[in-house]
Design a protein around this motif. Structure first.
Motif, mmCIF file in Angstrom:
data_model
loop_
_atom_site.group_PDB
_atom_site.id
_atom_site.type_symbol
_atom_site.label_atom_id
_atom_site.label_comp_id
_atom_site.label_asym_id
_atom_site.label_seq_id
_atom_site.Cartn_x
_atom_site.Cartn_y
_atom_site.Cartn_z
ATOM 1 N N VAL A 215 30.149 2.448 35.926
ATOM 2 C CA VAL A 215 30.315 1.824 34.643
ATOM 3 C C VAL A 215 30.139 0.349 34.820
ATOM 4 O O VAL A 215 30.309 -0.409 35.678
ATOM 5 C CB VAL A 215 31.568 1.840 34.353
ATOM 6 N N GLY A 216 29.361 -0.163 33.768
ATOM 7 C CA GLY A 216 29.058 -1.712 33.847
ATOM 8 C C GLY A 216 28.237 -1.872 32.635
ATOM 9 O O GLY A 216 27.820 -1.292 31.820
ATOM 10 N N LYS A 217 27.930 -3.556 32.594
ATOM 11 C CA LYS A 217 26.980 -4.029 31.791
ATOM 12 C C LYS A 217 25.783 -3.466 31.930
ATOM 13 O O LYS A 217 25.313 -3.102 33.141
ATOM 14 C CB LYS A 217 26.968 -5.364 31.773
ATOM 15 N N PRO A 218 24.863 -3.096 30.932
ATOM 16 C CA PRO A 218 23.387 -2.616 31.233
ATOM 17 C C PRO A 218 22.696 -3.245 32.442
ATOM 18 O O PRO A 218 22.285 -2.689 33.109
ATOM 19 C CB PRO A 218 22.677 -2.743 29.852
ATOM 20 N N LEU A 219 22.553 -4.523 32.223
ATOM 21 C CA LEU A 219 21.605 -5.382 33.032
ATOM 22 C C LEU A 219 22.214 -5.132 34.617
ATOM 23 O O LEU A 219 21.535 -5.055 35.712
ATOM 24 C CB LEU A 219 21.467 -6.641 32.871
ATOM 25 N N ASP A 220 23.749 -5.244 34.786
ATOM 26 C CA ASP A 220 24.206 -5.137 35.892
ATOM 27 C C ASP A 220 24.035 -3.727 36.815
ATOM 28 O O ASP A 220 23.819 -3.703 37.961
ATOM 29 C CB ASP A 220 26.090 -5.311 35.866
ATOM 30 N N ILE A 221 24.187 -2.662 35.791
ATOM 31 C CA ILE A 221 23.908 -1.370 36.373
ATOM 32 C C ILE A 221 22.304 -1.369 36.693
ATOM 33 O O ILE A 221 21.785 -0.758 37.781
ATOM 34 C CB ILE A 221 24.336 -0.163 35.217
ATOM 35 N N TYR A 222 21.395 -2.035 35.845
ATOM 36 C CA TYR A 222 20.076 -1.848 36.233
ATOM 37 C C TYR A 222 19.781 -2.654 37.700
ATOM 38 O O TYR A 222 19.013 -2.301 38.403
ATOM 39 C CB TYR A 222 19.320 -2.484 35.223
ATOM 40 N N ARG A 223 20.411 -3.730 37.566
ATOM 41 C CA ARG A 223 20.252 -4.564 38.838
ATOM 42 C C ARG A 223 20.978 -3.995 40.079
ATOM 43 O O ARG A 223 20.284 -4.422 41.250
ATOM 44 C CB ARG A 223 20.493 -6.191 38.580
ATOM 45 N N GLU A 224 22.205 -3.784 39.931
ATOM 46 C CA GLU A 224 22.982 -3.204 40.960
ATOM 47 C C GLU A 224 23.578 -2.218 41.136
ATOM 48 O O GLU A 224 24.659 -1.702 40.889
ATOM 49 C CB GLU A 224 24.353 -4.340 41.180
ATOM 50 N N PRO A 225 22.380 -1.122 40.841
ATOM 51 C CA PRO A 225 22.950 0.448 40.851
ATOM 52 C C PRO A 225 23.746 0.912 42.300
ATOM 53 O O PRO A 225 23.494 0.312 43.263
ATOM 54 C CB PRO A 225 21.729 1.173 40.794
ATOM 55 N N VAL A 226 24.866 1.593 41.993
ATOM 56 C CA VAL A 226 25.821 2.001 43.200
ATOM 57 C C VAL A 226 24.939 3.146 44.333
ATOM 58 O O VAL A 226 25.375 3.397 45.376
ATOM 59 C CB VAL A 226 27.078 2.342 42.961
ATOM 60 N N SER A 227 24.048 3.715 43.612
ATOM 61 C CA SER A 227 23.449 4.705 44.228
ATOM 62 C C SER A 227 22.011 5.123 43.830
ATOM 63 O O SER A 227 21.528 4.651 42.875
ATOM 64 C CB SER A 227 24.492 6.251 44.087
ATOM 65 N N GLU A 228 21.692 6.015 44.405
ATOM 66 C CA GLU A 228 20.177 6.477 44.032
ATOM 67 C C GLU A 228 19.968 7.064 42.855
ATOM 68 O O GLU A 228 19.119 6.868 42.144
ATOM 69 C CB GLU A 228 19.431 7.450 45.213
ATOM 70 N N PHE A 229 21.077 8.188 42.503
ATOM 71 C CA PHE A 229 21.162 8.693 41.369
ATOM 72 C C PHE A 229 21.121 7.568 40.166
ATOM 73 O O PHE A 229 20.309 7.871 39.145
ATOM 74 C CB PHE A 229 22.313 9.574 41.194
ATOM 75 N N VAL A 230 21.911 6.776 40.264
ATOM 76 C CA VAL A 230 21.951 5.929 39.139
ATOM 77 C C VAL A 230 20.591 5.102 38.896
ATOM 78 O O VAL A 230 20.193 4.691 38.029
ATOM 79 C CB VAL A 230 23.254 4.877 39.368
ATOM 80 N N ALA A 231 20.370 4.437 40.350
ATOM 81 C CA ALA A 231 19.060 3.751 40.123
ATOM 82 C C ALA A 231 17.854 4.385 39.590
ATOM 83 O O ALA A 231 16.973 4.055 38.829
ATOM 84 C CB ALA A 231 18.608 3.223 41.787
#
Ligand code: ATP
Length: 357
Positions: A215-231
């Motif tokens: 869960v996070g702000k769009p750009l935070d998730i884009y820049r700092e994905p927690v896993s390969e799935f999210v990336a």
């Protein structure tokens, strides 16, 4: 306070978990997107919030009250679903008036509200037009006006734009977002389109197999994905298997060493990690430039040039990189050309590899 809180919300169908122990806080006035591949549980989660589905376990609180088992028609939430379900035999105004009639809103108040909503959705002259004579985008706006007619505290949208063509869809994304911000109405939207989520959301909830992956702000998730799935799900990425050498560098297949910045998080399971670098961070240099750290020799094998932007596929002995650039930045780039691909250390992220299925 109109805060929505989910605690350990679970929905099983037989032995299968459609939604598995989801904890979530939806802040007031924000637009939150549930994003994930088909079958990950987005719609089931939204339907539980709407009251159209009952959780197998867990609780849902809204504005401080437990609503887990409150029926949908007593929740006062506005909803727009994939199949719009406008009433085809009614006019625009009659459709918008429907929820007001159900609430026995006095006639003059209904008329005032309909006029206000028609202005809001920019269809002031279409009150009496049958909805069957509207374009897809106009119908979409009427559906939204109907959903917000009775001033719900929460607006739930399930893939509301999926039936529209690409251009109209993009226009409606902006329109809905501006409307939502103007009204300050807390909104949850389901989508499987990451670009749509990035365009519209204050916060994205990425779902994977019934669970929240991030869960996070769009750009935070884009820049700092927690896993390969999210990336992989959020945007284009170069995801390469690497081994970490414990000293701020990784080795690519073939043994090439790549320095990563201090800030790069090294996942705990250091054996199974991936290097993520987004295409716009890969710098394409002439092959005649000096070799140097984090510069990989390769050959251009594919170019997608759409005028404003350019995407080059670069084959680097053993793996392939995608670089996003512009025709102005890399003039003369051609198929078969040898180049150097530079991976700036600050843009190299380390992430946990996707679990083997
Ligand atoms: P899509 O993007 O395709 O709409 P989704 O992420 O919204 O997918 P859900 O519709 O929530 O996914 O479904 C999650 C899982 O639960 C799927 O495996 C689906 O088959 C299952 N499921 C959903 N509703 C039911 C039902 N009524 N009975 C049995 N299984 C169901």
């Amino acid at each position: 306070m109109t805060h929505l809180t989910l605690q350990a919300v679970t929905r099983r169908f037989g032995a299968a978990y459609a939604v598995d122990s989801v904890d979530l806080n939806v802040p007031d006035g924000k637009l939150v997107c549930f994003l994930g591949p088909s079958g990950c549980g987005k719609t089931t989660l939204l339907r539980m919030i709407a009251g159209l589905e009952t959780p197998s376990s867990g609780s849902i609180e809204f504005a401080g009250a437990d609503i887990t088992r409150v029926p949908a028609n007593q929740r006062d939430f506005g909803m727009v679903f994939q199949s719009l379900a406008l009433f085809p035999h009614m006019s625009v105004a009659q459709n918008i008036a429907y929820p007001l009639k159900l609430r026995k809103t006095p006639k003059p108040e209904q008329a005032r509200r309909i006029a206000e909503l028609l202005e809001l959705i920019q269809l002031p002259h279409m009150a009496n037009r049958p909805v069957t004579q509207l374009s897809g985008g106009q119908r979409q706006r009427v559906a939204i006006a109907r959903a917000i007619a009775s001033q719900p505290k929460l607006l739930l949208l399930d893939e509301p734009l999926s039936a529209l063509d690409a251009k109209l869809r993009e226009a409606m994304q902006v329109e809905i977002r501006l409307l939502q911000q103007r009204l300050g109405i807390t909104t949850i939207m389901v989508t499987h389109d990451q670009r749509e989520a990035m365009t519209m959301a204050d916060e994205i909830v990425v779902m994977e197999k019934g669970r929240i992956a991030q869960v996070g702000k769009p750009l935070d998730i884009y820049r700092e994905p927690v896993s390969e799935f999210v990336a992989d799900f959020i945007g284009l990425g170069n995801i390469l298997p690497v081994t970490y050498d414990g000293a701020g560098a990784v080795s690519l297949p073939g043994g090439l060493r790549i320095a990563v910045s201090q800030a790069a998080r090294v996942p705990e399971s250091t054996n199974d990690i991936r290097l993520l670098i987004r295409p716009e961070d890969v710098c394409v240099k002439a092959a005649t430039d000096a070799a140097g750290p984090n510069r990989l020799a390769g050959t251009v094998t594919f170019i997608r040039d759409v005028g404003a932007s350019l995407e080059a596929t670069i084959d680097c002995a053993g793996f392939t990189l995608t670089a996003a650039t512009t025709p102005r930045e890399t003039p003369g780039l051609a198929l078969g050309m040898p180049v150097l691909a530079e991976l700036p250390p600050h843009a190299c992220k380390l992430i946990a590899a996707r679990a083997v299925q």
